[in-house]
Structures are given as structure tokens and as C-alpha cells.
Scaffold this motif. Structure first.
Motif, PDB file in Angstrom:
ATOM      1  N   GLY A   1       0.787  -0.986   0.001  1.00  0.00           N
ATOM      2  CA  GLY A   1      -0.030   0.120   0.151  1.00  0.00           C
ATOM      3  C   GLY A   1       1.065   1.333  -0.167  1.00  0.00           C
ATOM      4  O   GLY A   1       1.567   1.509  -1.015  1.00  0.00           O
ATOM      5  N   ASN A   2       0.682   2.160   1.255  1.00  0.00           N
ATOM      6  CA  ASN A   2       1.552   3.397   1.190  1.00  0.00           C
ATOM      7  C   ASN A   2       2.765   3.000   1.863  1.00  0.00           C
ATOM      8  O   ASN A   2       3.471   3.948   2.284  1.00  0.00           O
ATOM      9  N   LEU A   3       2.839   1.763   2.516  1.00  0.00           N
ATOM     10  CA  LEU A   3       4.024   1.699   3.524  1.00  0.00           C
ATOM     11  C   LEU A   3       5.132   0.855   2.711  1.00  0.00           C
ATOM     12  O   LEU A   3       4.872   0.226   1.561  1.00  0.00           O
ATOM     13  N   LYS A   4       6.507   1.548   2.883  1.00  0.00           N
ATOM     14  CA  LYS A   4       7.552   1.033   2.208  1.00  0.00           C
ATOM     15  C   LYS A   4       8.421   0.197   3.049  1.00  0.00           C
ATOM     16  O   LYS A   4       8.878   0.633   4.322  1.00  0.00           O
ATOM     17  N   LEU A   5       8.544  -1.169   2.706  1.00  0.00           N
ATOM     18  CA  LEU A   5       9.516  -1.998   3.744  1.00  0.00           C
ATOM     19  C   LEU A   5      10.893  -1.986   3.021  1.00  0.00           C
ATOM     20  O   LEU A   5      10.885  -2.486   1.864  1.00  0.00           O
ATOM     21  N   GLN A   6      11.853  -1.974   4.119  1.00  0.00           N
ATOM     22  CA  GLN A   6      13.380  -1.862   3.447  1.00  0.00           C
ATOM     23  C   GLN A   6      13.720  -3.307   3.909  1.00  0.00           C
ATOM     24  O   GLN A   6      13.609  -3.636   5.075  1.00  0.00           O
ATOM     25  N   ILE A   7      14.272  -3.908   2.960  1.00  0.00           N
ATOM     26  CA  ILE A   7      15.004  -5.383   3.429  1.00  0.00           C
ATOM     27  C   ILE A   7      16.339  -5.329   3.522  1.00  0.00           C
ATOM     28  O   ILE A   7      17.146  -4.571   2.969  1.00  0.00           O
ATOM     29  N   ILE A   8      16.754  -5.894   4.741  1.00  0.00           N
ATOM     30  CA  ILE A   8      18.125  -5.827   5.166  1.00  0.00           C
ATOM     31  C   ILE A   8      18.635  -7.337   5.161  1.00  0.00           C
ATOM     32  O   ILE A   8      17.980  -8.108   6.005  1.00  0.00           O
ATOM     33  N   HIS A   9      19.513  -7.742   4.300  1.00  0.00           N
ATOM     34  CA  HIS A   9      20.247  -9.174   4.548  1.00  0.00           C
ATOM     35  C   HIS A   9      21.005  -9.155   5.691  1.00  0.00           C
ATOM     36  O   HIS A   9      21.840  -8.423   5.809  1.00  0.00           O
ATOM     37  N   THR A  10      20.562 -10.025   6.657  1.00  0.00           N
ATOM     38  CA  THR A  10      21.379 -10.462   7.663  1.00  0.00           C
ATOM     39  C   THR A  10      21.476 -11.946   7.973  1.00  0.00           C
ATOM     40  O   THR A  10      21.227 -12.753   8.723  1.00  0.00           O
ATOM     41  N   PRO A  11      22.775 -12.253   7.149  1.00  0.00           N
ATOM     42  CA  PRO A  11      22.879 -13.914   7.083  1.00  0.00           C
ATOM     43  C   PRO A  11      23.898 -14.199   8.522  1.00  0.00           C
ATOM     44  O   PRO A  11      24.059 -13.389   8.987  1.00  0.00           O
ATOM     45  N   GLY A  12      23.695 -15.566   8.698  1.00  0.00           N
ATOM     46  CA  GLY A  12      24.384 -15.910   9.955  1.00  0.00           C
ATOM     47  C   GLY A  12      23.503 -16.995  10.659  1.00  0.00           C
ATOM     48  O   GLY A  12      24.063 -18.283  10.810  1.00  0.00           O
TER      49      GLY A  12
ATOM     50  N   ASP B   1       9.693   2.335   8.821  1.00  0.00           N
ATOM     51  CA  ASP B   1       9.609   3.468   9.644  1.00  0.00           C
ATOM     52  C   ASP B   1      10.548   3.335  10.954  1.00  0.00           C
ATOM     53  O   ASP B   1      11.847   2.935  10.876  1.00  0.00           O
ATOM     54  N   ASP B   2       9.908   3.317  12.232  1.00  0.00           N
ATOM     55  CA  ASP B   2      10.327   3.148  13.459  1.00  0.00           C
ATOM     56  C   ASP B   2      10.191   1.784  13.984  1.00  0.00           C
ATOM     57  O   ASP B   2      10.728   1.412  15.270  1.00  0.00           O
ATOM     58  N   VAL B   3      10.213   0.713  13.196  1.00  0.00           N
ATOM     59  CA  VAL B   3      10.075  -0.595  13.379  1.00  0.00           C
ATOM     60  C   VAL B   3      11.057  -1.645  12.737  1.00  0.00           C
ATOM     61  O   VAL B   3      11.136  -1.274  11.547  1.00  0.00           O
ATOM     62  N   LEU B   4      11.651  -2.533  13.240  1.00  0.00           N
ATOM     63  CA  LEU B   4      12.565  -3.602  12.567  1.00  0.00           C
ATOM     64  C   LEU B   4      12.177  -5.027  13.015  1.00  0.00           C
ATOM     65  O   LEU B   4      12.266  -5.432  14.214  1.00  0.00           O
ATOM     66  N   PHE B   5      12.017  -5.801  12.109  1.00  0.00           N
ATOM     67  CA  PHE B   5      11.564  -7.126  12.253  1.00  0.00           C
ATOM     68  C   PHE B   5      12.763  -7.816  12.165  1.00  0.00           C
ATOM     69  O   PHE B   5      13.242  -7.932  10.842  1.00  0.00           O
ATOM     70  N   THR B   6      13.214  -8.577  13.105  1.00  0.00           N
ATOM     71  CA  THR B   6      14.671  -9.102  12.890  1.00  0.00           C
ATOM     72  C   THR B   6      14.633 -10.878  12.955  1.00  0.00           C
ATOM     73  O   THR B   6      15.522 -11.316  12.990  1.00  0.00           O
ATOM     74  N   GLY B   7      13.358 -11.486  12.921  1.00  0.00           N
ATOM     75  CA  GLY B   7      13.410 -12.713  12.546  1.00  0.00           C
ATOM     76  C   GLY B   7      14.242 -13.434  13.889  1.00  0.00           C
ATOM     77  O   GLY B   7      14.240 -13.049  15.042  1.00  0.00           O
ATOM     78  N   ASP B   8      15.117 -14.443  13.354  1.00  0.00           N
ATOM     79  CA  ASP B   8      15.984 -15.112  14.253  1.00  0.00           C
ATOM     80  C   ASP B   8      17.375 -14.661  14.274  1.00  0.00           C
ATOM     81  O   ASP B   8      18.458 -15.282  14.483  1.00  0.00           O
ATOM     82  N   THR B   9      17.552 -13.352  13.789  1.00  0.00           N
ATOM     83  CA  THR B   9      18.899 -12.867  13.583  1.00  0.00           C
ATOM     84  C   THR B   9      19.246 -12.072  15.275  1.00  0.00           C
ATOM     85  O   THR B   9      20.272 -12.690  15.663  1.00  0.00           O
ATOM     86  N   LEU B  10      18.228 -11.168  15.587  1.00  0.00           N
ATOM     87  CA  LEU B  10      18.499 -10.526  16.907  1.00  0.00           C
ATOM     88  C   LEU B  10      17.314 -10.727  17.705  1.00  0.00           C
ATOM     89  O   LEU B  10      16.126 -10.371  17.447  1.00  0.00           O
ATOM     90  N   PHE B  11      17.630 -11.144  18.990  1.00  0.00           N
ATOM     91  CA  PHE B  11      16.850 -11.264  20.043  1.00  0.00           C
ATOM     92  C   PHE B  11      17.006 -10.195  21.174  1.00  0.00           C
ATOM     93  O   PHE B  11      18.230  -9.689  20.856  1.00  0.00           O
ATOM     94  N   ARG B  12      16.160 -10.035  22.025  1.00  0.00           N
ATOM     95  CA  ARG B  12      16.398  -9.251  23.189  1.00  0.00           C
ATOM     96  C   ARG B  12      17.730  -9.984  23.948  1.00  0.00           C
ATOM     97  O   ARG B  12      17.587 -11.181  24.509  1.00  0.00           O
ATOM     98  N   SER B  13      18.626  -9.302  24.006  1.00  0.00           N
ATOM     99  CA  SER B  13      20.111  -9.692  24.756  1.00  0.00           C
ATOM    100  C   SER B  13      20.820 -11.038  24.316  1.00  0.00           C
ATOM    101  O   SER B  13      21.430 -11.657  24.990  1.00  0.00           O
TER     102      SER B  13
END
Length: 205
Positions: free
Chosen positions: A118-129, A140-152
């Protein structure tokens, strides 16, 4: 922006429904299960499901992909390096969960690519590992990190295609982003980039 988290599948994956309130286009990120609950939410809020977005291809993140695809015709998106995981039940570990899921994305993505929802623009960031084609999605101010980065913490690297050096590089790349970014991981509680820079032992100070 509409955002809802659903705990999906036996491993409690954080599945996210992301929508544009104006155009009523939405996406589901990592539907590891709970197909009926996901589609009920989509329909209840009057959305049209356009994309199924996969941060990576492990079994606990893809359990409901085929059913949702069949029922909605949504376009499956994944990073191009994840094809080797998605298309092989040994690599994506579904063979260990009493079944065999081997799928192809409808579109394979590159680092830095922008997806319009729609009007949202999602930026893809490749994070292998964690996997070769692991990726994060920034909006915008949200980042979905999958299983790359968890809390701590970070994702494990002892499965097919895992690479400890690469995931360390990936999480430190994420740490260069705005500290106010809200981090929504594939498992566990939310955080922020700033909090992770202070508390995550895998991020260089």
C-alpha cells in the motif's frame, strides 16, 4: 499502520500482521502456524493479504505458508539466498517435525530492496548467519529481526547454513541503525536498538 502479533505454531514464533490502514493492504511475517487465527484477524480488520514475508525458511517460521497461500493467493517473499533452505525439507528442518515442506518464494529479494505495501515502504536488510538468506524488515521506526537479533541474544548458528562470524557481522550492522528503532524478533519480547547496544553481549561497544 496496523500491527498485530500472533504466537504461531508449537514453538511460539512471533508472527506479525502488518497493514496499511488507508489502502487495506497487509502482509503476514513468518506464519509458523495458526492459519485460521491469522486469516480471521486479516478478514476481521478488512485487510487484503498481499504478501507472506519470510525472514528465513526454518520449519517453525513456515508452517502455515502453504495453507495461507492456497486460501489467499498472497505473494511469498524471501531473500534470494534462502532458496536453498526453503526448497529442501532437510535444510529447513520440517522433516524433523513430522512432515515435509518444500516451497519456493514467488519473489526473491536483494539487500536494500524496497517493497511497497500500500503506502508503506518496507526496506529489506540481508542479515545472514542464522541462515544464508536471513533478512530483517525495516518500516519507519520498526524493525522485524526474525531469528537474527533477540533481546540480549542472537540466533543459533549450528544448523544448516549457519555462520557465527556472519551473524555477528549482521547484528553489528543492525546496531548502526537508529537507537530508537523498535525491535520485533521472531521469538521472545520486543526491544530497541538502543537497548541492545547497551545489553546485548554480541554487539560490539
Amino acid at each position: 499502520m496496523f500491527l498485530e502479533k500472533i504466537m504461531a505454531g508449537v514453538y511460539g514464533v512471533n508472527c506479525y500482521i502488518l497493514g496499511d490502514d488507508e489502502t487495506k493492504k497487509c502482509a503476514v511475517i513468518d506464519p509458523g502456524g495458526a492459519c485460521d487465527e491469522i486469516l480471521h484477524s486479516v478478514n476481521n480488520h478488512g485487510f487484503d493479504l498481499e504478501y507472506i514475508i519470510l525472514t528465513h525458511g526454518h520449519a517453525d517460521h513456515i508452517g502455515a505458508v502453504e495453507e495461507i497461500k492456497e486460501k489467499t493467493g498472497a505473494t511469498i517473499l524471501a531473500h534470494k539466498e534462502e532458496q536453498i533452505v526453503l526448497s529442501n525439507s532437510q535444510n529447513n528442518l520440517t522433516y524433523m517435525m513430522g512432515g515435509s515442506i518444500e516451497i519456493e518464494a514467488d519473489r526473491y529479494l536483494d539487500d536494500g530492496q524496497t517493497i511497497e505495501l500500500g503506502n508503506l515502504k518496507l526496506q529489506i536488510i540481508h542479515t545472514p548467519g542464522h541462515t544464508p538468506g536471513g533478512m530483517c524488515i525495516k518500516l519507519d521506526d520498526v524493525l522485524f529481526t526474525g531469528d537474527t537479533l533477540f533481546r540480549s541474544s542472537i540466533g543459533r548458528t549450528d544448523l544448516f547454513g549457519g555462520d557465527y562470524d556472519k551473524i555477528i557481522e549482521s547484528v553489528n550492522r543492525l546496531a548502526e541503525l537508529d537507537e530508537n528503532l523498535k525491535v520485533f524478533p521472531g521469538h521472545g519480547p520486543a526491544s530497541t536498538i538502543g537497548t541492545e547496544k547497551l545489553n546485548n553481549p554480541y554487539i560490539k561497544s
